[in-house]
Design a protein around this motif. Sequence first.
Motif, PDB file in Angstrom:
ATOM      1  N   TYR A   7       0.863  -1.188   0.000  1.00 23.40           N
ATOM      2  CA  TYR A   7       0.000   0.000   0.000  1.00 23.40           C
ATOM      3  C   TYR A   7       0.891   1.227   0.000  1.00 23.40           C
ATOM      4  N   ARG A   8       0.328   2.342  -0.452  1.00 24.71           N
ATOM      5  CA  ARG A   8       1.059   3.602  -0.356  1.00 24.71           C
ATOM      6  C   ARG A   8       0.070   4.723  -0.041  1.00 24.71           C
ATOM      7  N   HIS A  57      -6.964   6.362   4.059  1.00 21.63           N
ATOM      8  CA  HIS A  57      -7.079   5.669   2.780  1.00 21.63           C
ATOM      9  C   HIS A  57      -5.699   5.471   2.176  1.00 21.63           C
ATOM     10  N   ALA A  58      -5.622   4.504   1.243  1.00 22.47           N
ATOM     11  CA  ALA A  58      -4.344   4.156   0.632  1.00 22.47           C
ATOM     12  C   ALA A  58      -4.582   3.580  -0.760  1.00 22.47           C
ATOM     13  N   ILE A  59      -3.531   3.642  -1.566  1.00 23.73           N
ATOM     14  CA  ILE A  59      -3.522   2.978  -2.868  1.00 23.73           C
ATOM     15  C   ILE A  59      -3.033   1.554  -2.645  1.00 23.73           C
ATOM     16  N   ILE A  60      -3.738   0.592  -3.215  1.00 21.64           N
ATOM     17  CA  ILE A  60      -3.321  -0.813  -3.168  1.00 21.64           C
ATOM     18  C   ILE A  60      -2.372  -1.058  -4.335  1.00 21.64           C
ATOM     19  N   ARG A  61      -1.288  -1.755  -4.051  1.00 24.80           N
ATOM     20  CA  ARG A  61      -0.296  -2.050  -5.085  1.00 24.80           C
ATOM     21  C   ARG A  61      -0.083  -3.558  -5.170  1.00 24.80           C
ATOM     22  N   GLY A  68      -5.526  -0.446  -6.976  1.00 28.05           N
ATOM     23  CA  GLY A  68      -6.798  -0.255  -6.294  1.00 28.05           C
ATOM     24  C   GLY A  68      -6.725   0.721  -5.142  1.00 28.05           C
ATOM     25  N   TYR A  69      -7.836   0.768  -4.424  1.00 26.30           N
ATOM     26  CA  TYR A  69      -8.057   1.758  -3.382  1.00 26.30           C
ATOM     27  C   TYR A  69      -8.630   1.069  -2.149  1.00 26.30           C
ATOM     28  N   ALA A  70      -8.188   1.516  -0.979  1.00 24.46           N
ATOM     29  CA  ALA A  70      -8.741   1.020   0.286  1.00 24.46           C
ATOM     30  C   ALA A  70      -8.964   2.213   1.207  1.00 24.46           C
ATOM     31  N   SER A  71     -10.072   2.175   1.945  1.00 19.83           N
ATOM     32  CA  SER A  71     -10.356   3.239   2.904  1.00 19.83           C
ATOM     33  C   SER A  71     -10.925   2.642   4.181  1.00 19.83           C
ATOM     34  N   ILE A  72     -10.708   3.375   5.257  1.00 18.68           N
ATOM     35  CA  ILE A  72     -11.260   3.011   6.564  1.00 18.68           C
ATOM     36  C   ILE A  72     -11.897   4.270   7.136  1.00 18.68           C
TER      37      ILE A  72
END
Length: 189
Positions: A7-8, A57-61, A68-72
């Motif tokens: 993630y980044r 939130h972060a970019i999935i790598r 992709g994208y992830a958020s909490i």
Amino acid sequence: MYDFLSYRPITEDDAKLLLDWRTAPHIAQYMLTEVAYDLDRQKAWIARCNARDDYQHAIIRIEDGDVGYASITVTDPRNGVGEIGVYIGDADAPKALTAYNFVGTLNHAFFTMGLHKLVNHVIAWNDRTARAQAFNGYRHVGVLKDHVLKDGVRHDLHIFEQSAAEWAEFRKKFRDDRNWWGKPTVYRG
């Protein structure tokens, strides 16, 4: 174990990438909200998100490529309840890997952010995400009938939940205890 996955952090430079993903038909059809294609609004949204203390939130790598994208979102700070959002924007990303994208996000939500429980909502026709919820240890706890209005039609919304203690036990099958930033996490129950 899942060295292909990382993630980044998200910056305003990611606005076009995220907007392209978020408005792509293969993503937009499953979202509960609609987003206009407006790059300035997307940059402003990223800036607001990055300033919040109840949202990460972060970019999935995968294999060093942004996919992709992830958020909490902390929805109830007093009780330590949140909700995650995960999607794969790159339509060419390996589909078999997408269920594992939840592992780092769940570790991050529970053991980095310290949330007690996650409650997620999945629109009725999103079978793939519903299966991913079960694959990652969530329980299906109910259905809100005719809850979402999308494209002029009412749809059911499925509710899934999982506690930090449940995830601490369930995540053993993945043998990956890293958070978004690659740091090991520990359940302190």
